[in-house]
Write a protein that holds these residues in place. Structure first.
Motif, short mmCIF file in Angstrom:
data_model
loop_
_atom_site.label_atom_id
_atom_site.label_comp_id
_atom_site.label_asym_id
_atom_site.label_seq_id
_atom_site.Cartn_x
_atom_site.Cartn_y
_atom_site.Cartn_z
N LYS A 1 -2.79 11.43 -7.32
CA LYS A 1 -3.50 11.93 -6.13
C LYS A 1 -4.73 11.09 -5.85
O LYS A 1 -5.04 10.75 -4.71
N PHE A 2 -5.45 10.79 -6.92
CA PHE A 2 -6.67 10.01 -6.76
C PHE A 2 -6.34 8.62 -6.22
O PHE A 2 -6.97 8.12 -5.29
N ALA A 3 -5.31 7.99 -6.80
CA ALA A 3 -4.93 6.64 -6.37
C ALA A 3 -4.51 6.65 -4.90
O ALA A 3 -4.86 5.76 -4.13
N GLU A 4 -3.78 7.68 -4.51
CA GLU A 4 -3.33 7.76 -3.12
C GLU A 4 -4.52 7.90 -2.17
O GLU A 4 -4.54 7.31 -1.10
N GLU B 1 -3.11 -4.20 -7.65
CA GLU B 1 -3.90 -3.72 -8.79
C GLU B 1 -3.66 -2.22 -9.03
O GLU B 1 -3.46 -1.78 -10.16
N THR B 2 -3.68 -1.45 -7.96
CA THR B 2 -3.45 -0.01 -8.09
C THR B 2 -2.07 0.27 -8.67
O THR B 2 -1.91 1.10 -9.58
N GLN C 1 -6.49 4.37 -2.26
CA GLN C 1 -5.77 3.18 -1.78
C GLN C 1 -5.64 3.21 -0.26
O GLN C 1 -4.85 3.97 0.29
N GLN C 2 -6.41 2.37 0.41
CA GLN C 2 -6.35 2.30 1.87
C GLN C 2 -5.75 0.95 2.27
O GLN C 2 -6.30 -0.09 1.93
N GLY C 3 -4.65 0.98 2.99
CA GLY C 3 -4.05 -0.28 3.43
C GLY C 3 -3.48 -1.07 2.27
O GLY C 3 -3.42 -0.58 1.14
N PRO C 4 -3.06 -2.30 2.54
CA PRO C 4 -2.42 -3.09 1.48
C PRO C 4 -3.39 -3.72 0.49
O PRO C 4 -3.01 -4.05 -0.63
N GLU C 5 -4.65 -3.87 0.88
CA GLU C 5 -5.59 -4.58 0.02
C GLU C 5 -5.80 -3.87 -1.31
O GLU C 5 -6.09 -2.67 -1.34
N GLY D 1 0.82 -1.21 0.00
CA GLY D 1 0.00 0.00 0.00
C GLY D 1 0.85 1.26 0.00
O GLY D 1 2.01 1.24 -0.42
N VAL D 2 0.27 2.34 0.50
CA VAL D 2 0.94 3.65 0.51
C VAL D 2 1.63 3.85 1.85
O VAL D 2 1.04 3.59 2.89
N PHE D 3 2.88 4.27 1.82
CA PHE D 3 3.57 4.56 3.07
C PHE D 3 4.61 5.67 2.84
O PHE D 3 4.97 5.97 1.71
#
Ligand SMILES: [Zn+2]
Length: 248
Positions: free
Chosen positions: A98-101, A112-113, A104-108, A30-32
């Motif tokens: 920006k939209f993807a960030e 795909e993203t 995208q919540q958590g690793p799930e 995910g995002v970190f």
């Protein structure tokens, strides 16, 4: 904790004299955010790889007390020079990131993203013209990739197929199609052409490399934009100000 990951750079900021913070999207994680100490100076460790939209391989470590992550090495896998040097393309790409960030919540779903974004950036970096409708296609595909995929083939009340429906509507809150005569009490509904439903269904299963050749009539494109923006706003809580608009 320590691991090596492929990642896409979403944002970069500078702090102190020569350090960076880097916002990354990694498939499966995910995002970190992680720090790159000496990131402004160390070409040897980071090879100048921390610019937004770069695909990188990074070595990630947490500090001994687990309070923060830092990057000990970075290697550039792909950058997008043509995209970066073209203001129109850059604007579209930044909106999509920006939209993807935001979505995208958590690793799930992060594999795909990541895959969609990498392919989209590769498409935007090609010499061919980039149609301004690509962000709308991306937003549609992303919304559908995150478990909100609307069911677009039958009326949610009477079960009639879309081809037999009089005056089909899209029920925003339910993410379903409904006949004009069945829509009382269903909440917010938008009229929808059968061609728009077909386009949305196609986009839900499509890949970014197909999008430059996907030409929709203006009326269908307009309806897609309206439906997708209202759907995203209702289900993901994202208005036009977050992640930019896909309308064009
Ligand atoms: Zn019906």
């Amino acid at each position: 904790m320590e691991y090596t990951a492929k990642a896409l750079v979403l944002k970069v900021g500078r702090f102190r004299e020569s350090d960076l913070w880097v916002r990354l999207l990694a498939p499966g994680r995910g995002v970190f955010t992680a720090f790159a100490f000496g990131g402004c100076r160390s070409r040897r460790r980071f090879c100048g790889c921390f610019d937004p939209m770069n695909q990188v391989q990074v070595r990630v470590k947490s500090d001994p007390r687990g309070r923060y992550l830092h990057l000990s090495e970075g290697r550039l896998l792909a950058c997008h020079r043509r995209l970066r040097s073209d203001q129109a393309r850059l604007g579209m790409a930044v909106n999509c990131l920006k939209f993807a960030e935001a979505v995208q919540q958590g690793p799930e779903g992060s594999e795909e993203t990541y895959r969609l974004l990498c392919e989209l950036l590769a498409v935007m970096d090609r010499p061919e013209a980039v149609p301004p409708v690509l962000p709308l296609y991306f937003r549609t595909r992303m919304a559908f990739a995150h478990g909100f995929g609307p069911e677009l083939t039958t009326c949610l009340v009477c079960g009639r197929g879309v081809n037999d429906m009089a005056s089909p509507h899209f029920a925003v809150e339910r993410g379903r199609v409904v006949c004009g005569s069945c829509r009382t009490g269903i909440g917010r509904c938008l009229p929808v052409f059968p061609g728009t439903l077909a386009a949305l269904g196609h986009l839900a299963a499509s890949a970014p490399r197909q999008w430059p050749n996907l030409v929709l009539p203006a009326a269908v494109r307009g309806q897609c934009g309206e439906i997708v923006e209202q759907f995203i706003e209702y289900h993901l809580g994202l208005g036009q100000d977050r992640g930019g608009s896909g309308r064009s």
